[in-house]
Structure formats: C-alpha cells, structure tokens
Enzyme design. Structure first.
Site, PDB file in Angstrom:
ATOM      1  N   CYS A   2      41.602 -34.085 -36.647  1.00 17.25           N
ATOM      2  CA  CYS A   2      41.870 -35.350 -35.977  1.00 17.25           C
ATOM      3  C   CYS A   2      41.069 -36.403 -36.725  1.00 17.25           C
ATOM      4  O   CYS A   2      40.468 -36.123 -37.760  1.00 17.25           O
ATOM      5  CB  CYS A   2      41.453 -35.316 -34.506  1.00 17.25           C
ATOM      6  N   ASP A 101      40.592 -27.603 -26.962  1.00 10.62           N
ATOM      7  CA  ASP A 101      39.150 -27.480 -27.119  1.00 10.62           C
ATOM      8  C   ASP A 101      38.410 -28.760 -26.781  1.00 10.62           C
ATOM      9  O   ASP A 101      37.225 -28.726 -26.476  1.00 10.62           O
ATOM     10  CB  ASP A 101      38.806 -27.026 -28.546  1.00 10.62           C
ATOM     11  N   SER A 364      40.855 -20.663 -45.184  1.00  9.35           N
ATOM     12  CA  SER A 364      40.243 -20.640 -46.511  1.00  9.35           C
ATOM     13  C   SER A 364      38.916 -19.894 -46.462  1.00  9.35           C
ATOM     14  O   SER A 364      38.383 -19.615 -45.381  1.00  9.35           O
ATOM     15  CB  SER A 364      40.026 -22.070 -47.034  1.00  9.35           C
ATOM     16  N   GLY A 365      38.370 -19.596 -47.629  1.00 10.29           N
ATOM     17  CA  GLY A 365      37.130 -18.819 -47.720  1.00 10.29           C
ATOM     18  C   GLY A 365      35.912 -19.620 -48.105  1.00 10.29           C
ATOM     19  O   GLY A 365      34.882 -19.036 -48.476  1.00 10.29           O
TER      20      GLY A 365
END
Length: 615
Positions: A2, A101, A364-365
C-alpha cells in the site's frame, strides 16, 4: 503493498480544505502503490492529516480500506505492508469486522500505550502511522528489517511523511535538491549507503525497527524498539527448519494470485518448494540477459530444473540490450537516485512481467544471505576482535576497500568530488562513522556478528528499498520469506562457525542448506553463490556512453578527461547517464511539483468505496 502519507502541524490548526487537498495530492502521487483509497483523514483539531492507498491482498472488501479507525474513534491508522500476526497474541479488543491485517494492527496499537510494546511482537513487514486523538500523539513506525520504507521531511511548519520520497516532492512543500557531499558519499560506497540520510537534501528515512513519536508540536523523537540479541548457543537445523516453515505458513495467506522469483538458488527454490508443499498455487519467474549484456543464463538452467521437480510453471523473462538501455533514464525517477548496479534493471523488468500476467503477491529470498551467509570473515578486516572498535581496519575501509574492489568507479567518483568541490577526506570519514554506527550497535566481542548486524541494517535495507521501489511501480507486494524475526533471532544466537560446514562447494550457508535439504535438488544445494549479474557487454557500454553524452554531464560538470573516459565500463556509464536523467527529473519537479508522473493502471478513488484490487 500500500502507500501511506500524511502531515503533522507544529504550528497549530491548519485550514481543513488545505489539509484535505494536500492529502489528495499525496494519495494521487502514490496511486501506483494501491488501487483503493478513502478520503484523507483530517483531525478535528486541524493538526494531523493521514492518507493511504490500499492494495487489497487479504479481505478485499471496502471494510479494509484506510485510514481505519477503532470503534471508539480514539485511534486512526494507516498501514503499508503485511502483518501476519503477533508473537505475543492477546484476545481481540473488539469483534473484528474484517479479516485484513490492518484491523489486527489497529487492535495491537490500541492495546498498548507504549508504541514499542505494540510494535516489537508484530510479525511481518510494515510502515505505520497512527494518531491517538485522546493523547494527541502521532507515531510513525517501520518494520524490524526495513522491508517497507517510510520517508519524512520537516516542511511548512510541520512534518511531512510518505512511503516514497517522490510523494513528498509532489506536494511542492519539499524542494528537490541534492547535497553534493551526500551525493559523493553515497556514490562512493554504492551498495552500502542505507541510513537515515537519503540522496535528497532534507529528506530522511525512518530506520528499521524504529518509530518516530510526536507527543508535542515540534519535538519529534525516534526510538529503536528491537535489535537482535547476539549470544552463543548452538542452533540445530531442526530449529531453523521449524522457524522457516512457520514463516512460510504465515506468508502463504493471500486472496490474490501469487508468483515467485525463482532463480534456481537455495533461497528462492526452498521458498517455492515449501509453498507448493502447502498446495499454494505459485508461478515461477527467472531473468535471462540477452545480447551478452550481463550473464551466462546459468540461473535459467537451475531454475528450470527446480521448476520441473516442483511441478511449477516457469516464465523466462529476457532482458536485451535495447530494453536495458531504455530503462536507464526511467528508473531513477522511481528510485529517486542514480543506478548503482545492474540489479535495478533486472528487478524492474522481472516485476513488470510478473504484473502483466495478473499476479499481485511475489515471494522472494531477500535476506537469507545477510542472516546465514557471508561467512568468509573478510567483510570487516579485524585487527583484534577484542580491540576497541576504532582500531578495526579504518584505513582499509576508508581508503582501500572501494578503490581496490572498483578502481575505475573510485577514480570516477573522486574526479566528480574534485569538480564539485567536495573534500574526499570528509567523505571517507563519514563512511567510517556511519558504517561503525551499526557495527557498534550490538554488544558482542564477535566481529562477524557485528558485521552481520551492519549488513542487516545497511546493505539489506538498500536491497529492500530497491525491491520496494521496483515492485511498487507495478502495484505488487513482494514478500521476502527469510526476513522473519524468529529466523533472525536464531541467526544471531547461532555461533558463526556453525553456519559453515567447511566442505568444498557447500560452505556458503551450509547450516541453512542442511535445514532445507529435502526442499533442494542436489544441483541447487551445491551451486556456488550468484547474484544478479551486472551488464558488461562492450556494445552495451557504447550505447550507454552515447546516452550519457546526450544527457550531458551531471551537475553541468566539464567533460570527462580523455584518460578516465577511456576506462569507463557499463556500470560507470550507467551511473553517469542515470544521474543526469535523475537531476533533470528533479529540475522538472522544481518547476512543476504537482504534475504527477506515472499513474496506476486503475485510477484511485477518493471519498467513497474505492475499486477493489485487481482480481
């Protein structure tokens, strides 16, 4: 993903219409970060404005739009990012009307008078701002690792803040200026420049695990609410795996299509394997440079093997010389800085392909290397691990490290400093001071743990800012699965020597590989560490040199000396061309601050139920 923004007046009540118009300008300027927005919140006292755009990832109903207020009307919150839960959960303060959330975070904030107590146990990535209408306090906060950015500036008798520095500039209240010394410093150290300064004069970045509190007008204070505890207790592969599995399970929840960056390395392969084990539908993406501009295509071979084993569709995204060159003058307007590495081009191109296929969440890592890798011990040249920190390799860090690793880059930046009238001794002194600030910030005799903390607080934040800027361009939410507090606390508890097996070909992140072994093909587990390659093709260098010549030298500097010009490669020409393009963009903003740049693919809506995020 956001975007949040706002203004806090230090000079009493402001005109309500002016505050509302400011909020609408800022909301419009960050429309690419989300596709739904409510009207800005302007406090009854006329001193606080909060606004947001929302990318609806969980609970896509308009009930989750922001700004969000608790049932009593006491606290108003705006929230960027994703919070998966709390490590110290408590009973809800009120029956929740959403499953998003943001309402969960709002309950946490309302439960605690101390912001640190509310923030420390949160699990996720976030930038927050809230106004307590009863006490008058306004709080800005950033997550533990700095995955989500938050920038601020003191302007117009108050504090202006936003998820992107460009949003601050679009208001016309912050002058787009560059401090030459700061420019030289950040150019000199290149990929290790994350701190509370930015490339723009007067614009500051809230740091990871920090919050800024305004309890009375004109007296904001910053506080750090978390830092990892460096202890020496053995950590087993089973503990790491349990924490990793929890992190994956928390991040698996989504009401929108999901994708993953699948490079065929340990981190991305393990993440995709764990998600598929949970029956999470995910599509893999891998980058391949064309025209010899930057790599051998080795990622594709390993990614294809991993995708086939996991039953995942793999999309290969080709980046050729022409497309890469066309991005050079465009990306600085999103990053709000010059290009310092080939990775910016790769990330932007990859995220664009992911978004065009209709995906919204990307796994992603990022962060695994900083927590579990870099174990050669050479990142900081240590005289004696028990010596005072001022003896730790100062000459090497300030005078040798960068010239030794990147001699042409160092000569270019030194020439620019001289032409700009910047004292390089002052710059290298600042390099030392800022580097050592986070190196000293944890109490341990271990130089490797100190160096790891520095990587976590500086280099990883640089990566996170780059990921956020490039993914936000395409209204995506990147979820880095290894940037998890429980995993980080294990990494700082674990003795450094246990992280490496010492076996040939497997010493990099050896303990992590052991923990994730059943998720990884043997070829991936034994693959040498690789990052995004930097383009090196001579033809591409000539293309960038022509682009740089067309844009003119940065800051109106004289032409490059012939000897120096002949030495420059792709990285240096990319840096020069992108600097000139960026400075030109700032000049345009000074003339037309409210002429908005990129717009979102779905127009933002204000003062009503906004359009939901993409299906």
């Amino acid at each position: 993903m956001c975007g949040i923004a706002g203004f806090i007046s230090f000079e009493g009540r402001r005109d309500t219409d002016w505050m509302d118009a400011l909020g609408r300008t800022m909301t419009d300027a960050m429309a690419h970060r989300g596709e739904a927005a409510r009207a800005p919140y302007v406090s009854a006292c006329g001193t606080v404005m909060l606004c947001a755009t929302r990318l609806a990832v969980r609970d896509r109903s308009e009930a989750g739009d922001q700004p969000m207020t608790d049932p009593t009307g006491r606290v108003v919150l705006v929230h960027n990012g994703e919070v998966y839960g709390s490590r110290s959960p408590a009973a809800p303060l009120w029956p929740r009307s959403t499953t998003c959330d943001t309402e969960f975070v709002l309950q946490q904030v309302c439960r605690e008078d101390d912001p640190a107590a509310a923030l420390q146990p949160l699990s996720g990535m976030f930038a927050l701002a809230w106004h307590d209408t009863w006490s008058g306090r306004v709080v800005l906060a950033r997550d533990h690792f700095g995955v989500k950015p938050l920038f601020y500036a003191f302007a117009h008798g108050g504090l202006l803040f936003a998820s992107e520095p460009g949003v601050l500039l679009r208001t016309g209240l912050v002058t787009p200026e560059v401090d030459p010394e700061e420019y030289v410093l950040r150019s000199w150290i290149r990929m290790d420049a994350a701190d509370d300064h930015t490339w723009l004069r007067g614009v500051r970045a809230l740091q990871p695990a920090e919050y800024l509190s305004v309890d009375s007008p004109g007296t904001p204070t910053t506080h750090r609410y978390w830092r990892p505890t460096p202890v020496e207790k053995p950590v087993s592969a089973e503990e790491i795996r349990a924490a990793f599995d929890r992190a994956i399970a928390e991040r698996a929840v989504s009401d929108v299509p999901r994708a993953a960056v699948l490079s065929g390395g340990v981190d991305s392969t393990a993440a995709v394997a764990a998600l598929t084990a949970l029956d999470v539908p995910v599509q893999g993406y891998v980058l391949r440079y064309q025209d010899g501009i930057g790599g051998s295509g080795d990622d594709v071979a390993h990614a294809a093997e991993a995708a086939e084993r996991l039953g995942v569709t793999l999309t290969v995204c080709d980046l050729d010389r022409e497309n890469a060159a066309e991005l050079v003058p465009v990306l600085p307007t999103r990053l709000m800085r010059p290009l310092l590495h080939g990775a910016e081009l790769a990330m932007h191109h990859l995220y664009g392909a992911i978004a065009r296929d209709g995906n919204v969440v990307v796994y992603s890592g990022h962060g695994a290397d900083e927590l579990w890798g870099y174990q050669a011990g050479g990142y900081f040249p240590i005289v004696d691990p028990y010596a005072p920190t001022f003896l730790h390799g100062r000459h090497y860090l300030t005078h040798q490290l960068y010239p030794d690793e990147r001699p042409v880059w160092a000569r270019l930046v030194t020439w620019m400093a001289r032409e700009l009238g910047v004292d390089m001794t002052a710059v290298t002194d600042l390099v030392w001071e800022r580097t050592m600030e986070e190196y000293r910030a944890i109490k341990t005799a271990s130089p490797l743990k100190r160096g790891r903390h520095h990587l976590l607080r500086r280099f990883l934040v640089y990566v996170n800012d780059m990921v956020d800027a490039t993914s936000a361009t395409f209204t995506l939410e990147d979820r880095p699965v290894f940037q998890d507090v429980a995993l980080a606390e294990l990494a700082f508890r674990c003795p450094e020597h246990l992280k490496n097996s010492g076996e040939p070909g497997s010493s990099h992140k050896g303990l992590l590989k052991e923990a994730l072994a059943d998720l990884l093909p043997d070829s991936v587990r034994h693959r040498p560490k690789q990052g995004f390659p930097t383009p090196t093709d001579p033809g591409y260098a000539r293309r960038l040199a022509a682009l740089a010549d067309g844009l003119g030298t940065p800051f109106g500097l004289p032409p490059l000396p012939a000897g120096l010009r002949a030495e420059l490669g792709v990285g240096e020409w990319m840096f020069l061309a992108s600097t000139s393009a960026w400075l030109g963009h700032l000049a345009e903003l000074r003339t037309h601050p409210r002429s908005h740049g990129e717009q979102s693919r779905t127009p933002v809506a204000l003062a009503g139920p906004g359009p939901r995020g993409r299906p």
